[in-house]
Design a protein around this motif. Structure first.
Motif, PDB file in Angstrom:
ATOM      1  N   ALA A   7     -11.238  -1.658  -0.915  1.00 47.71           N
ATOM      2  CA  ALA A   7     -10.282  -2.715  -0.554  1.00 47.71           C
ATOM      3  C   ALA A   7      -9.769  -2.566   0.872  1.00 47.71           C
ATOM      4  N   GLY A   8     -10.178  -1.504   1.559  1.00 45.48           N
ATOM      5  CA  GLY A   8      -9.764  -1.304   2.947  1.00 45.48           C
ATOM      6  C   GLY A   8      -8.341  -0.824   3.101  1.00 45.48           C
ATOM      7  N   PHE A  13      -2.415  -4.989  -0.492  1.00 50.10           N
ATOM      8  CA  PHE A  13      -1.765  -3.782   0.025  1.00 50.10           C
ATOM      9  C   PHE A  13      -2.297  -3.378   1.401  1.00 50.10           C
ATOM     10  N   GLN A  14      -3.179  -4.171   1.969  1.00 51.99           N
ATOM     11  CA  GLN A  14      -3.677  -3.863   3.311  1.00 51.99           C
ATOM     12  C   GLN A  14      -2.526  -3.909   4.312  1.00 51.99           C
ATOM     13  N   GLY A  15      -2.499  -2.954   5.212  1.00 54.32           N
ATOM     14  CA  GLY A  15      -1.420  -2.888   6.193  1.00 54.32           C
ATOM     15  C   GLY A  15      -0.271  -1.998   5.753  1.00 54.32           C
ATOM     16  N   TYR A  16      -0.316  -1.530   4.509  1.00 48.44           N
ATOM     17  CA  TYR A  16       0.712  -0.627   4.003  1.00 48.44           C
ATOM     18  C   TYR A  16       0.116   0.769   3.798  1.00 48.44           C
ATOM     19  N   GLN A  17       0.978   1.767   3.787  1.00 47.69           N
ATOM     20  CA  GLN A  17       0.535   3.154   3.595  1.00 47.69           C
ATOM     21  C   GLN A  17       0.584   3.493   2.112  1.00 47.69           C
ATOM     22  N   MET A  18      -0.563   3.855   1.565  1.00 45.57           N
ATOM     23  CA  MET A  18      -0.671   4.182   0.154  1.00 45.57           C
ATOM     24  C   MET A  18      -0.772   5.693  -0.027  1.00 45.57           C
ATOM     25  N   GLY A  19      -0.040   6.233  -0.975  1.00 47.21           N
ATOM     26  CA  GLY A  19      -0.152   7.652  -1.296  1.00 47.21           C
ATOM     27  C   GLY A  19      -1.161   7.853  -2.412  1.00 47.21           C
ATOM     28  N   TRP A  38      -8.997   8.602  -9.822  1.00 47.45           N
ATOM     29  CA  TRP A  38      -9.889   7.496 -10.131  1.00 47.45           C
ATOM     30  C   TRP A  38      -9.783   6.323  -9.160  1.00 47.45           C
ATOM     31  N   TYR A  39      -8.595   6.092  -8.594  1.00 47.23           N
ATOM     32  CA  TYR A  39      -8.381   4.875  -7.828  1.00 47.23           C
ATOM     33  C   TYR A  39      -8.891   4.947  -6.385  1.00 47.23           C
ATOM     34  N   LEU A  40      -9.219   6.108  -5.885  1.00 42.30           N
ATOM     35  CA  LEU A  40      -9.595   6.252  -4.479  1.00 42.30           C
ATOM     36  C   LEU A  40     -10.806   5.402  -4.075  1.00 42.30           C
TER      37      LEU A  40
END
Length: 255
Positions: A149-150, A129-135, A141-143
């Motif tokens: 993972a950058g 998922f690097q290079g994508y915008q994650m909400g 817990w996942y932060l």
């Protein structure tokens, strides 16, 4: 004259005195997270229903207080509340809190906008998922894993906001419990819900627990009563009946 208590009388007096010192109610912090928790007076959510039913078998009533997640955690840490729900157990949290037996399982998946990814998306590790915008949601817990993972993460306060960001194409992905995400789409974005899909591979499958204070009065005893109650309602079938009432498949059951 000295009054001598025989062993039998001493044990009897001890048993009689227990209820005078034992807590008959517990305070639990939570926040709206349907279908698991709800401040709706007519529908408490499946997790709250399970906990309340389990405690009831032990003669303990539950007082639920709805508050932002962070405030709830502070109340538990300080001993002002017995516990908070629903929470995942991890190493960091286990340093400061105890946990009940599993209450129900959560399947967490990545939601995305099909207009932005018409061919879907395949991932194997979070680095994909690097290079994508994650909400993301503040305090979730996942932060830590996303940071490791950058990944680029924009943080908001609710899953509803993140779904809105997906529909606006401001974010590429967001992780939400599958049942919760689909329910939110139906409730808040009925005319656009068809645009949002879910990646098949889960981000995680984990049990929800009651996160328990180490400073709350009689916390260990209350935790034992809760676990005993959970075992009893599973054995009696009451647990399964609650899942059926919320139309939740048995695959989510914490047997």
């Amino acid at each position: 004259m000295k009054h001598i208590l025989t062993p039998g009388i001493y044990c009897l007096l001890s048993i009689i005195s227990l209820p005078l010192n034992a807590a008959t109610s517990v305070r639990i912090m939570t926040s709206d997270y349907a279908p698991y928790t709800s401040s709706n007076a007519h529908d408490s959510g499946v997790v709250l229903a399970i906990i309340e039913t389990a405690f009831a078998t032990q003669g303990v009533s539950v007082e639920y207080e709805f508050a932002p997640w962070k405030r709830g955690e502070m109340m538990v840490a300080s001993g002002k509340a017995f516990g908070a729900v629903p929470y995942f157990k991890n190493e960091q949290r286990q340093q400061n809190y105890d946990f009940s037996d599993p209450v129900i399982y959560s399947v967490n998946k990545f939601f995305y906008n099909t207009e932005k990814f018409p061919d879907g998306f395949t991932w194997h590790t979070l680095e994909d998922f690097q290079g994508y915008q994650m909400g993301g949601i503040l305090g979730y817990w996942y932060l830590p894993a996303f940071k490791k993972a950058g990944l680029t993460v924009s943080k908001v306060s609710t899953d509803q906001q993140n779904l809105g960001m997906l529909l606006l194409k401001r974010n590429d992905f967001t992780v939400i419990d599958e049942l919760t995400g689909k329910l939110l789409l139906t409730q808040y974005f009925p005319e656009e819900s068809h645009k949002i899909a879910v990646l098949e591979k889960p981000e995680s499958i984990a049990a929800f627990h009651v996160m328990i204070s180490r400073k709350y009065p009689d916390a260990k005893k209350m935790a034992q009563l809760l676990n005993t109650g959970l075992q009893q309602i599973k054995a009696s079938g009451k647990y399964q009946q609650i899942l059926q009432r919320y139309q939740i498949s048995s695959e989510f059951a914490a047997e």
